[in-house]
Structures are given as structure tokens and as C-alpha cells.
Design a protein around this motif. Sequence first.
Motif, short mmCIF file in Angstrom:
data_model
loop_
_atom_site.label_atom_id
_atom_site.label_comp_id
_atom_site.label_asym_id
_atom_site.label_seq_id
_atom_site.Cartn_x
_atom_site.Cartn_y
_atom_site.Cartn_z
N THR A 44 4.73 -1.63 1.34
CA THR A 44 4.10 -2.19 2.54
C THR A 44 2.69 -2.70 2.25
OG1 THR A 44 5.28 -0.44 3.72
CG2 THR A 44 3.66 -1.69 4.98
N ASP A 333 -6.94 9.84 5.30
CA ASP A 333 -7.27 9.68 6.73
C ASP A 333 -6.27 10.41 7.62
OD1 ASP A 333 -5.68 7.43 5.54
OD2 ASP A 333 -5.34 6.98 7.66
N SER A 411 -8.03 5.74 -0.63
CA SER A 411 -7.54 4.82 0.39
C SER A 411 -7.57 5.55 1.73
CB SER A 411 -6.12 4.38 0.02
OG SER A 411 -5.50 3.74 1.11
P1 GDP Z 1 5.07 2.32 -1.43
O1 GDP Z 1 6.55 2.35 -1.44
O2 GDP Z 1 4.46 3.24 -2.42
O3 GDP Z 1 4.50 0.94 -1.51
O4 GDP Z 1 4.63 2.90 0.00
P2 GDP Z 1 5.27 2.52 1.42
O5 GDP Z 1 4.80 1.17 1.80
O6 GDP Z 1 6.73 2.77 1.44
O7 GDP Z 1 4.65 3.65 2.33
C1 GDP Z 1 3.27 3.83 2.44
C2 GDP Z 1 2.88 3.68 3.92
O8 GDP Z 1 1.57 4.16 4.10
C3 GDP Z 1 2.86 2.24 4.39
O9 GDP Z 1 3.21 2.20 5.75
C4 GDP Z 1 1.40 1.84 4.18
O10 GDP Z 1 0.99 0.79 5.05
C5 GDP Z 1 0.70 3.12 4.52
N1 GDP Z 1 -0.56 3.37 3.83
C6 GDP Z 1 -0.91 3.08 2.54
N2 GDP Z 1 -2.13 3.60 2.25
C7 GDP Z 1 -2.54 4.24 3.37
C8 GDP Z 1 -3.71 5.01 3.69
O11 GDP Z 1 -4.61 5.24 2.88
N3 GDP Z 1 -3.77 5.52 4.97
C9 GDP Z 1 -2.79 5.32 5.88
N4 GDP Z 1 -2.94 5.86 7.08
N5 GDP Z 1 -1.68 4.61 5.61
C10 GDP Z 1 -1.56 4.09 4.37
#
Ligand code: GDP
Length: 422
Positions: A44, A333, A411
Motif C-alpha cells: 500500500t 503511531d 514511520s
Molecule cells: P506491505 O505489504 O509490507 O507493503 O504492507 P501493507 O500495505 O500490506 O500493510 C501496511 C499497512 O499499514 C498499509 O495500509 C499502509 O498504508 C499502512 N502503514 C504503513 N506504514 C504505516 C505507519 O507508520 N503508520 C500507520 N498508521 N500505517 C502505516
Amino acid sequence: MAGKVDVLIGLQWGDEGKGKIVDCLSPQYNVIARFQGGPNAGHTLEFEGKKFVLHTIPSGIFQQNVLNFVGNGIVVDPVVFKQEIINLEPNCPWIYKNLIISRHAHIILPTHRLLDAAYEQAKGAHKIGSTLKGIGPAYTDKISRQGIRVGDLFRSNFKDLYKNLVAKHLSLLKLLNFDTKISDLEQEFFDACEIFKKFQLTDSNIFIQEQLSKNKKILAEGAQGSMLDIDFGSYPYVTSSNTISPGASIGLGISPQQIGNVIGIFKAYCTRVGNGPFPTELNDNTGEILRKLGHEFGSTTGRPRRCGWLDLVALKYAIQINGVNQLIITKSDVLTNFDEIKVAVEYKTKYSNIQHIPFNFDEITEPIYKSFKGWKTNIKNIKQKEQIPQELLTFINFIEDYSKIPIKIISVGPDRNENIWI
Ligand code: GDP
Ligand code: IMO
Ligand code: MG
């Protein structure tokens, strides 16, 4: 001397925030390359109020000046890939120029998806909890030397290769008593395969070595997480590829000496989708709160993610098998306003306390936790280390001391700009 390929790896059970962080790092690179996995991944990215989920396409695609490469280690589903292109095209008009695909990447057929479902159905209560994207069956055919590669789509014998493989799949499906109507799926598949004609196809090693010789900076983007690695994860509850950093060698055609920094990314707590061991899982209200505040629902399947405290024993193991030299922590967060935050530092077993991953996870009777006082201030807008609340700093310092690896980015939100660069 030519440069090296940096690798970014998820250190837990996937969904650590790889997509967001690769997007943030991509302006520092010329090439972003995926090297394993396929549409089981859901990465994402959020910026300017928009949200995108990528499955096959690397997370550098939103940078106009960055090339994105789908390596030989990937399994591509043409149907999912075509849909991704359609979704991205309005925002990335450069996609046909900037996205390059290895001819050696394997193809997921519609019957691979059906087989995935059939195997899961046959396993009953012991099912893996697969994303059902056909990953396991496609890699099975690759390893058993029956697979079809992107380059094969344009060979004169493609239809024969396809027919022979599908005939085998259909007999397996029959054996498993699985309902199989494939004519509509086949039409959609053949239509989607046409999309590859719009892209530059190349050989991984030629492309990557050429980029390195031109001193271009390359970041390899891992998918899934280290604990889902086929060799080093919680087998059999794993995915079907090597998700750890050596996978980048195999999946891109680079030698081990050509791997540079290994950047490990982890969440401030743990999540897992699908079945399998999860020592710090919280089946209580705290787990429920983590799921709600962290929006912990699968990016690919929408399934609720299982949630629990950060597991430093598993994290240290992942750091070791990957050779991580820089850490990134995400989602701190989400822990804001918790009175108490815990991290597992050892596992209790019937015989003794251990600080390693046992062959049999059932040996773990419970994790041993260290508790931290929570921070009660909003951290989402913090940009500098000096502004970090003391409680968060204590938490971060403990992780660094335990793992002996520095944390470079904290992050603090899903948006591209919500980061504290240390
Ligand atoms: P990936 O598969 O490792 O790329 O991770 P995903 O996208 O499946 O899941 C991570 C989720 O956490 C997504 O909805 C991101 O937008 C969200 N996200 C990433 N970093 C942060 C953060 O530091 N804080 C918050 N609250 N959400 C985050
Ligand atoms: P990203 O790249 C989280 C999990 C599935 C299942 C197991 C096997 O977004 O981090 P598979 O479909 O590969 O046969 O499923 O692995 N899984 C993931 N979990 N994030 C992912 O990818 C995953 N890809 C597969 O839930 O437990
Ligand atoms: Mg994901």
C-alpha cells in the motif's frame, strides 16, 4: 567498481509497510526491482490523499524517473497484472516505458488458482490460509520444470505448452473432486496475456548488470516477510518462495557479493494473516484494539489480520538470516495512547527459557515480555528526532540494543510524508 543492489525485506509475517517505505526511498534510486512472490503481495502507498495497492508492480512506479523491474523470481498472473496496469495508467502515464519484465518470470494460469483452492479445501482444518492467488501451484510447476514463463507466451509452441500443463492440472483437480469450469477463465487469461506485448521484456541478469555497470542505484523490494520464507519460516505455514535477502540474488541474477545494504522493516507490533504459529498473538481485547487502530485487514484479501505484541526473538532471527544492517520501524503511531506496551524478549518452554526459534513452535508455552510505558502524545506530525517523546525513545533504544542494529526511519503514519528520518 560497479555499485551494489540494496535490498528491503519484511522481517515479520508480511505487511510491515514495505510499499510505503519503498515509495519513500525510491527517489534515491534509479531502479526498483521485485524478485519473488506474486499477486499474494499487497503493498500500500498513500500520498496526496490517494491510496494505491500494488500486487505485482514494484512500489517505485509513481516516480517518473525511476525504472521498475519484475524479476525472474516472480510469478505473474496476467489477469491481475493487466488490472493493475489499468488502475495505475491514469496516475502513471509513463508505466509502459518505466516498467520492464523478465522473460524468465513464471506465469500463473487460471488452473493454478483453482489448484490453490483445491489443495486448501483438501487440507480442511490444516489449511495454510493461502491468498488463493495460485502462488504455491505456480512455483510447484517452476520447480518441477513444467512451468510456463513470460517469454514462452510468444513462442510458437505456447498453445501446446499451455494445453499439456492444463491437462495435468485438470486431472489433479478431478482427483481432488474440485469443480472446474475454466472456459470463461481461459478467455480472460488469453486476453490478458496480450498486455505483455506493450512492455519491454528482457533477461534479469542482463538488465540488472547493465544498470549496475552504468552506476545506477538499485533497490530490491521484498514481498511477504521473513517468517513466511519457504526455508526459514514457520513451515508449512509459509509462502512458496525465498522471501529473505539471498532471494534477491536468485530472483534478479546478481551474485551474493553484489548485495549492498540490507534494510529490514518491521511493525512496532506483530500481525499475521492466515494460519500458523504466532507466539505473541493476542486473542483478547488488546489484539482487537490493535486490529482496529492499525486497520489490520489484508491489503490483498481483506481478511482480518491476527495481531500481537512485537516479538524481538523472531525479529533478531530475521535480522540474522537476512544480514540486516539498517532497520525501519513502522506503525509506532498505532501504539499511541496505550498505557503499557510489551515486547517479547524470550520464549518459555517446558524445559528452559530460549532466545531462538525452535524447530517446533508448539514447544513455546508462552513469551516472556518486557513492558514499556506508553507515550500519550500524537506523534504523527513529528519530523525530527529531538521531538520524539521520551517513552518512544526508550522503546526504540531498547530494540536497537537488543538487535544491535540502528533504526534509520520511524514511520508514523501511512502517508509518504509521515516519517522521522534519524
Ligand atoms: P506491505 O505489504 O509490507 O507493503 O504492507 P501493507 O500495505 O500490506 O500493510 C501496511 C499497512 O499499514 C498499509 O495500509 C499502509 O498504508 C499502512 N502503514 C504503513 N506504514 C504505516 C505507519 O507508520 N503508520 C500507520 N498508521 N500505517 C502505516
Ligand atoms: P505482502 O507482500 C501477508 C500469507 C498468506 C498465507 C501464506 C501463504 O503484502 O507482505 P500464499 O498465497 O503465498 O500461498 O499464502 O502467506 N501471505 C501474506 N501475508 N502479506 C503478504 O504479502 C502475504 N503473502 C502471502 O496469508 O498465510
Ligand atoms: Mg501487504
